[in-house]
Every structure is written in C-alpha cells, then in structure tokens.
Design an enzyme around this catalytic site. Sequence first.
Site, PDB file in Angstrom:
ATOM      1  N   CYS B 161       0.807  -1.228   0.000  1.00  0.00           N
ATOM      2  CA  CYS B 161       0.000   0.000   0.000  1.00  0.00           C
ATOM      3  C   CYS B 161       0.833   1.266   0.000  1.00  0.00           C
ATOM      4  O   CYS B 161       0.286   2.364  -0.061  1.00  0.00           O
ATOM      5  CB  CYS B 161      -0.948  -0.030   1.186  1.00  0.00           C
ATOM      6  SG  CYS B 161      -1.815  -1.593   1.268  1.00  0.00           S
ATOM      7  N   HIS B 299      -2.679   8.074   5.835  1.00  0.00           N
ATOM      8  CA  HIS B 299      -2.890   6.755   5.226  1.00  0.00           C
ATOM      9  C   HIS B 299      -4.333   6.339   5.533  1.00  0.00           C
ATOM     10  O   HIS B 299      -5.046   5.898   4.659  1.00  0.00           O
ATOM     11  CB  HIS B 299      -1.871   5.762   5.779  1.00  0.00           C
ATOM     12  CG  HIS B 299      -1.903   4.440   5.098  1.00  0.00           C
ATOM     13  ND1 HIS B 299      -1.762   4.305   3.733  1.00  0.00           N
ATOM     14  CD2 HIS B 299      -2.070   3.173   5.586  1.00  0.00           C
ATOM     15  CE1 HIS B 299      -1.840   3.025   3.410  1.00  0.00           C
ATOM     16  NE2 HIS B 299      -2.029   2.318   4.511  1.00  0.00           N
ATOM     17  N   GLU B 310      -1.229   5.076  13.247  1.00  0.00           N
ATOM     18  CA  GLU B 310      -0.888   6.319  12.538  1.00  0.00           C
ATOM     19  C   GLU B 310      -1.051   7.528  13.464  1.00  0.00           C
ATOM     20  O   GLU B 310      -0.225   8.451  13.450  1.00  0.00           O
ATOM     21  CB  GLU B 310      -1.765   6.479  11.291  1.00  0.00           C
ATOM     22  CG  GLU B 310      -1.389   7.711  10.470  1.00  0.00           C
ATOM     23  CD  GLU B 310      -2.015   7.728   9.086  1.00  0.00           C
ATOM     24  OE1 GLU B 310      -2.993   6.991   8.839  1.00  0.00           O
ATOM     25  OE2 GLU B 310      -1.512   8.500   8.228  1.00  0.00           O
ATOM     26  N   LYS B 331      -9.314   8.141   1.790  1.00  0.00           N
ATOM     27  CA  LYS B 331      -9.777   6.760   1.592  1.00  0.00           C
ATOM     28  C   LYS B 331     -11.223   6.619   2.021  1.00  0.00           C
ATOM     29  O   LYS B 331     -11.923   5.691   1.606  1.00  0.00           O
ATOM     30  CB  LYS B 331      -8.899   5.774   2.369  1.00  0.00           C
ATOM     31  CG  LYS B 331      -7.521   5.564   1.744  1.00  0.00           C
ATOM     32  CD  LYS B 331      -6.830   4.351   2.333  1.00  0.00           C
ATOM     33  CE  LYS B 331      -5.432   4.151   1.756  1.00  0.00           C
ATOM     34  NZ  LYS B 331      -4.439   5.093   2.265  1.00  0.00           N
ATOM     35  N   HIS B 336      -9.475   2.017  -0.738  1.00  0.00           N
ATOM     36  CA  HIS B 336      -8.039   1.775  -0.701  1.00  0.00           C
ATOM     37  C   HIS B 336      -7.597   1.128  -2.010  1.00  0.00           C
ATOM     38  O   HIS B 336      -7.828  -0.059  -2.232  1.00  0.00           O
ATOM     39  CB  HIS B 336      -7.708   0.882   0.486  1.00  0.00           C
ATOM     40  CG  HIS B 336      -6.241   0.818   0.819  1.00  0.00           C
ATOM     41  ND1 HIS B 336      -5.270   1.194  -0.078  1.00  0.00           N
ATOM     42  CD2 HIS B 336      -5.596   0.435   1.944  1.00  0.00           C
ATOM     43  CE1 HIS B 336      -4.085   1.030   0.483  1.00  0.00           C
ATOM     44  NE2 HIS B 336      -4.250   0.575   1.709  1.00  0.00           N
ATOM     45  N   PHE B 399       1.520  -3.206   4.011  1.00  0.00           N
ATOM     46  CA  PHE B 399       1.833  -4.545   4.499  1.00  0.00           C
ATOM     47  C   PHE B 399       3.314  -4.814   4.222  1.00  0.00           C
ATOM     48  O   PHE B 399       3.871  -4.352   3.231  1.00  0.00           O
ATOM     49  CB  PHE B 399       0.985  -5.588   3.761  1.00  0.00           C
ATOM     50  CG  PHE B 399      -0.322  -5.908   4.449  1.00  0.00           C
ATOM     51  CD1 PHE B 399      -0.813  -5.128   5.481  1.00  0.00           C
ATOM     52  CD2 PHE B 399      -1.066  -7.010   4.033  1.00  0.00           C
ATOM     53  CE1 PHE B 399      -2.017  -5.444   6.104  1.00  0.00           C
ATOM     54  CE2 PHE B 399      -2.266  -7.330   4.654  1.00  0.00           C
ATOM     55  CZ  PHE B 399      -2.745  -6.545   5.680  1.00  0.00           C
TER      56      PHE B 399
END
Lengths: 86, 416
Positions: B161, B299, B310, B331, B336, B399
């Site tokens: 991502c 994010h 975050e 998002k 996403h 990830f």
Amino acid sequence: MTRGAVQSVEDVVKNIIAAELRVSRDQLNPETHLMKDLGADSLDALNIALRLEEAFRIKIPDDAIPKFLTISDIVSGVNDHLSERQ
Amino acid sequence: MRRVAVTGIGLITPVGVGRERVFQALIEGRSGISRIEGFDISALKTTMSGICRDFRPEDFFDEREKTRLDRVSQLAIAAAESAARDARMDNGLLDNYDTGVIIGTGFGGQESVEEYCGAYFNGHGRRTAIAIPKAMYNAASSNIAIRLKTRGPNITLSTACSSGANAIGQAFHMIRYGQTERMIAGGADAPVTPVVMDAWKDMRVLSTKNDPPERACKPFSANRDGFVLSEGAGIVVLETIESARERGAHIYAEIIGYGATADASHITFPDSEGEAHAILRALRDAAVQPEEIAYVNAHGTATKLNDISETEALKKVFGSRAREIPVSSIKSMLGHSMGASGAIEFIATVLAIESKKIPPTINYEEADPQCDLDYVTEGARELKATAARIAALSNSFGFGGNNAVLVATGSNDITA
C-alpha cells in the site's frame, strides 16, 4: 461434430483472424498478409496459433508459426497438420 | 541539490477521471464506493468496492490494444498520458534517455493472472498466448514507456500500500541527485477481482458495512470496521524547477521531502515507531520544521490497527502540536486502491496546497479515544499556513511494514 467439420478450414481460419485482430471478415482473402495488411505482430501470431490449435485440435510446431504469413499459408499449414493426424 | 516540481497530474479514481473532477468530488465529500457488479458476490461478506466507473478505456485504446493490456496497464497508461498532456510535455521532452518512469503497484496484472489460472485449472476463462506480458508486474511501467517513448530508467516497485508513494519518492530523488531530468511517477492497481476479494475476506480486514456502500469506510471513527478495496491510478510528471520555469510550465507544487522506513517487526501489524521514523526522515529530507506542516493527508485506511498506529506516529513526531494539525483520509471516499493510493493521495495533497482547501474525512461518526486528532470530519476546510510557506505531508504505510512519506510545499517563490 464441431462447427469446424461443417465449415471449411478457410472459414474457420478467417473467423479466428477476424476475432483476434479485430478486423472485418469481409476484408480477408487468401492473399491477405497478417503483418503487412493487418498490422499483426509476433504476439498476435502466437494467439492465432493457440486458437488454431484449439479449433482444429492440432499441435502447431514452433517453427511453423513464422511461416504463417498469409491466410492461404495458414490454411495449407492447418490442412497439412490435419492430414498428418489422419 | 536540485529542486523538483510537480508539473503534470493524471488521475483515475472511483470518484472520477481527471484532476479537476476528482478534487472537486473530494472537496464535496462524495464517495466513489458502490456495490460490485462485475462478478458473483454471493459468497463474499464484503459486496462493495471502488471502481473507476467514469474511466472509458476506449478514449485511450483501440480494441486490439485493449486485448493486449491488463486493466492495471490501461489505468496506468491513461493516467500517465493525461499527466504528460497536463504538463504540456511534447515528444521532444519525453522521447529521450533523460526521462524515466517509476510505477508502484501492489497486485500488477491480477485480472490476467486470474483469467489464465481459471483456464489452466478448471477450463473457465480464455487461454491467451500473451498472459505473461499482460500479467507481469512491470507491464504498466513498460507500456507507459512504449506509449510515451520515454527511454530513461524504467522501474516497477511493489511495496504493497505504499508503492505509489515510494515510486514518487524515488523518482523525486533521481531528479534531485541528477540521475534523470524528468520522471513519470506514480501508482496503479486494479485488484477488485473475485480471487482478491475472497483472499481479503479471509484476512478479515475489509469493511462489511455494505449498506449503503458509500458510508462504509469510516477512518478514525470508533465504529470503523476495515477498509474498502478499490482501483485507480495517480501519476505525476516531475522535473526540475529550473526546467519548469524555462518552459513556462505550470508548477502545482514543489516536492521537497521523502522518507522511507521498514518496521522490521511484523508482516501485517503496523508499528508506529517505524511510521514515525519515516515521517521524521521525510521532514529532515525536506529541511522543514515540524511547525511548518499545515496538513497531513493520512494513510487512514479505517482498519482498527492502522488508524491507532498512525495517530500514535503523528503524536510521536509532532508532540502536543499533533492535535492542531488537520489530518484527513480521502480513503473515506476513494477506498483503498493499494499501490495507487499513495500516489493519488500525494496528488490530493498537492492540490490541497495549491487550492488551499483540505478534503475532509467523511463517514466519521463516533469518537475513538485512541484516535484523538483533528480529522477534518465536518467537511472541506481552508488550508491555513502555519509558517511562511505551506508544507504538507502525505503518509503511506503498507503490508510488510513499509512506510513512505512525502512532503510537498507550495511557497510563492516557486511559481514562475
């Protein structure tokens, strides 16, 4: 039997080429050149070979593909393979 | 050290195609999430996604080209071509060895992989002799080079991502340190497929708030239950400030900082320490003070873990001032888009700086004590400078423990 038995080899070849290269079947004649007239490249030739193998249940050897330049080349090539099989 | 400008933007997202339409939708708080229609969803718990419904491949490709290109390549090429056109880069500027491409993607040609595997394993789907060149990860970046004739370095990277953000960061450094003159950089992904949806289902990280789809993704809200998978592409043209000025190009913003780290802890659990270090490294790379950061594009996936981690990372970096900085997650509207998201969000950050408007975090409903920053939940807001210039951060975490953070500024001294 499959449609291939009813249609001529040339009909089936033309249908495959028209579908793979997204061209009208009407513009295809025995002398139509895949590269020069229809803008095909080597990847198109591979896909056409794959479809021919599926349609006629034949195995096309690697060295036959570069010789498939015109519709009549392909038709006679397929006929050769069909007669070998019999 | 050379300064690097953003002079072209190409965007294809679930809320629209093109910079103006997309940013307008984001400012209006419009969601692009909808019910999946392309395949059987009866076995899925999540039945929605973000599909780029306004993207018309036929505007960019003829029938034969379409059969040659996986959807991810179609999205990437269309966005790259739009960005090059937006930057008014004619062939003379692209067709050379000093112009390169870096594209990030998480899933590559996934649709083509599934089509071929279907034919291979159980006779569903159509065999093709060109499965490999369609499915390979570098198909998108290579096809961009073929289309635009860029002959410089052509690189594909995959950091889940954070791919799109890593791509832009690496491209920025290549120009800054003199390896190339211009870069086409960004991310693209088209992962909304039956197999990928099923695989995410088993990881239990997708939102199942299917009804209504547009309200599903709730970043930072206590009742969030996961992310919404989507597709898209975001691509920028980067060049030196000098070259942009010389040719009178419009400069959207200057990219000034890039920080990348690895958590080196767990393959999927985020670690706020690694994230905070990526932010710190980006700030140091940009030579900006934390006080100068006027906006953070988060994010913000809406998973339980990401949003807490975050938030912690931002507090580690900004201390008590973290609560004063507007932080928003687009998002909430776009879903996403994996490898594309970091690039799309960097572009949104650039457009926020340029327009001085912050896109909101929509669907926020319940306060979470562990997510206690200012998430811009009331609607779009004016972006106010906190110092002489406006600087903003775009966070991307992936990830694998990959973290990539970009810093942009829109100070007046960059415009020609």
